[in-house]
Design an enzyme around this catalytic site. Structure first.
Site, mmCIF file in Angstrom:
data_model
loop_
_atom_site.group_PDB
_atom_site.id
_atom_site.type_symbol
_atom_site.label_atom_id
_atom_site.label_comp_id
_atom_site.label_asym_id
_atom_site.label_seq_id
_atom_site.Cartn_x
_atom_site.Cartn_y
_atom_site.Cartn_z
ATOM 1 N N HIS A 119 -10.125 -1.160 -7.067
ATOM 2 C CA HIS A 119 -9.833 0.021 -6.233
ATOM 3 C C HIS A 119 -8.956 1.025 -6.982
ATOM 4 O O HIS A 119 -9.207 2.232 -6.973
ATOM 5 C CB HIS A 119 -9.132 -0.440 -4.950
ATOM 6 N N ASP B 179 0.854 -1.202 0.000
ATOM 7 C CA ASP B 179 0.000 0.000 0.000
ATOM 8 C C ASP B 179 0.884 1.244 0.000
ATOM 9 O O ASP B 179 1.713 1.414 0.890
ATOM 10 C CB ASP B 179 -0.892 -0.031 1.253
HETATM 11 C C1 HEM Z 1 -9.788 0.191 3.003
HETATM 12 C C2 HEM Z 1 -8.977 1.204 2.834
HETATM 13 C C3 HEM Z 1 -7.951 1.210 1.724
HETATM 14 C C4 HEM Z 1 -7.034 0.240 1.401
HETATM 15 C C5 HEM Z 1 -6.800 -1.098 2.107
HETATM 16 C C6 HEM Z 1 -6.319 0.724 0.256
HETATM 17 C C7 HEM Z 1 -5.321 0.013 -0.387
HETATM 18 C C8 HEM Z 1 -4.713 0.414 -1.572
HETATM 19 C C9 HEM Z 1 -3.755 -0.375 -2.303
HETATM 20 C C10 HEM Z 1 -3.270 -1.775 -1.903
HETATM 21 C C11 HEM Z 1 -3.393 0.333 -3.410
HETATM 22 C C12 HEM Z 1 -2.431 -0.108 -4.521
HETATM 23 C C13 HEM Z 1 -1.006 0.267 -4.291
HETATM 24 C C14 HEM Z 1 -0.752 1.730 -4.207
HETATM 25 O O1 HEM Z 1 -0.645 2.434 -5.219
HETATM 26 O O2 HEM Z 1 -0.710 2.224 -3.081
HETATM 27 C C15 HEM Z 1 -4.106 1.594 -3.350
HETATM 28 C C16 HEM Z 1 -4.001 2.595 -4.280
HETATM 29 C C17 HEM Z 1 -4.641 3.795 -4.205
HETATM 30 N N1 HEM Z 1 -5.568 4.170 -3.270
HETATM 31 FE FE1 HEM Z 1 -6.204 3.065 -1.712
HETATM 32 N N2 HEM Z 1 -6.787 1.960 -0.081
HETATM 33 C C18 HEM Z 1 -7.805 2.291 0.774
HETATM 34 C C19 HEM Z 1 -8.556 3.443 0.774
HETATM 35 C C20 HEM Z 1 -8.380 4.482 -0.105
HETATM 36 C C21 HEM Z 1 -9.141 5.699 -0.098
HETATM 37 C C22 HEM Z 1 -10.261 6.034 0.896
HETATM 38 C C23 HEM Z 1 -8.650 6.484 -1.122
HETATM 39 C C24 HEM Z 1 -9.056 7.872 -1.567
HETATM 40 C C25 HEM Z 1 -10.145 8.475 -1.234
HETATM 41 C C26 HEM Z 1 -7.592 5.745 -1.775
HETATM 42 C C27 HEM Z 1 -6.860 6.203 -2.836
HETATM 43 C C28 HEM Z 1 -5.942 5.456 -3.531
HETATM 44 C C29 HEM Z 1 -5.208 5.959 -4.688
HETATM 45 C C30 HEM Z 1 -5.291 7.354 -5.290
HETATM 46 C C31 HEM Z 1 -4.394 4.908 -5.128
HETATM 47 C C32 HEM Z 1 -3.436 4.920 -6.310
HETATM 48 C C33 HEM Z 1 -4.199 4.576 -7.569
HETATM 49 C C34 HEM Z 1 -3.277 4.503 -8.780
HETATM 50 O O3 HEM Z 1 -2.834 5.561 -9.217
HETATM 51 O O4 HEM Z 1 -3.023 3.393 -9.243
HETATM 52 N N3 HEM Z 1 -7.460 4.542 -1.133
HETATM 53 N N4 HEM Z 1 -4.891 1.608 -2.231
#
Ligand code: HEM
Length: 311
Positions: A220, A147
């Site tokens: 996601h 993450d």
């Molecule tokens: C249950 C809560 C969450 C989990 C477990 C989670 C987990 C992850 C994971 C594993 C990734 C892929 C690796 C990375 O680029 O970091 C990711 C990407 C991302 N997450 Fe989350 N996330 C959560 C909540 C959120 C929320 C609430 C937002 C925004 C409102 C968010 C925004 C993003 C963004 C912008 C990316 C990058 C997307 C990209 O450019 O590929 N995440 N998240």
């Protein structure tokens, strides 16, 4: 011209963090204002005992509290976090006047600073939520995925995070949205790795992104990758941390969570990502992660510059 000094919003992810959400008691505003002015000095004093551990503390202040504590002109993007309600998922809005994001390579430093700060706030503010986050293996969340990979790096960080000429009185400030999520690991662990990878949009072990053509519309990373009208990607900085307790939770079977922390120069960017996740874009296809993740808190804060805090 001397640029105002931002708080440590761009400092790297650490191994440990303490997240404190507080509400201010009626009449406690003066004590809170004085304490917030001292936070950076206190962090420096405690952090100096082990400089390698990079202790820092970012202070955020909520919309209503801003007027109570500072008064005067307001940061343009500051407003109370509004609940986002889709057909099947809800991102609740919960109370929070002050958010303290304390982080370091070691929990002892975080704990010491958290304890000192809250001792000084006794009678003036109440801690309504306290979470101790930890790094889980190679920066994975408790769902087992790395993450933070797509966080901006280099000059892109400041561009994504810091208020600029658009709101000159508050240049160098930032905004932070926080949400506490609880995961249903029983359901998640019953899924195949391929199903989990489809939910995230990345490979689990290698962390390599799935090709766009193969990504599910409810992945996601598909729903949180957004652009402005010129096609420029809108980025935020995420400082998510796992937290939990093996015997907690409603049925005593454990509480496994992700503390979402998103920094941005414009809260509308995170609000759009949240709408995509909880309502869908177009409405209907929601974030697969929400099938196993429930948001239990949600709030929004302005992050003043060090100069404003100490001024
Ligand atoms: C249950 C809560 C969450 C989990 C477990 C989670 C987990 C992850 C994971 C594993 C990734 C892929 C690796 C990375 O680029 O970091 C990711 C990407 C991302 N997450 Fe989350 N996330 C959560 C909540 C959120 C929320 C609430 C937002 C925004 C409102 C968010 C925004 C993003 C963004 C912008 C990316 C990058 C997307 C990209 O450019 O590929 N995440 N998240």
């Amino acid at each position: 011209m001397i640029l105002p000094e931002p708080q440590a919003v761009t400092s790297p992810l650490t191994r440990a963090a303490v997240f404190l959400v507080l509400t201010i008691e009626p009449g406690g505003e003066g004590v809170v204002r004085e304490l917030l002015a001292d936070v950076q000095d206190m962090a420096r004093a405690i952090g100096f005992r082990n400089v390698e551990a990079s202790l820092s503390c970012v202070v955020g202040i909520g919309s209503d509290a801003y007027d109570r504590v500072y008064g005067g002109p307001r940061p343009a993007g500051l407003h109370p976090f509004a609940e986002i309600r889709g057909e099947r998922h809800v991102a609740p809005a919960t109370p929070g006047d002050v958010f303290l994001h304390i982080k370091a390579e070691q929990l002892d430093l975080c704990f010491e600073l958290a304890a000192r700060l809250t001792q000084r706030l006794r009678g003036a503010a109440v801690v309504v939520d306290e979470v101790h986050g930890f790094r889980y293996f190679d920066r994975r969340d408790l769902l087992g995925f790395v993450d933070g990979t797509e966080n901006p790096v280099g000059p892109a960080v400041g561009n994504a995070l810091l208020v600029g000429d658009d709101d000159p009185d508050f240049a160098g400030g930032s905004y932070v949205v926080i949400q506490k999520y609880l995961h249903d690991l029983t359901t998640w662990n019953a899924m195949t790795v391929e199903q989990q990878e489809a939910a995230v949009g990345r490979e689990k072990l290698s962390d390599i992104e799935l090709p766009d053509a193969e990504k599910s519309p409810g992945a996601h990373t598909a729903l949180t990758s957004i652009e402005d009208e010129d096609g420029t990607e809108l980025e935020i900085l995420r400082d998510n941390m796992p937290f939990g307790s093996v015997a907690g939770g409603p049925d005593g079977g454990g509480e496994y969570g992700t503390y979402f922390v998103g920094y941005t120069r414009d809260p509308a960017v995170i609000e759009r990502m949240l709408r995509n996740m909880f309502v869908g874009d177009p409405p209907g296809v929601t974030d697969h992660l929400l099938e196993v993740s429930t948001a239990v808190t949600g709030s929004l804060y302005f992050v003043p510059t060090v100069d404003q805090l100490e001024g």
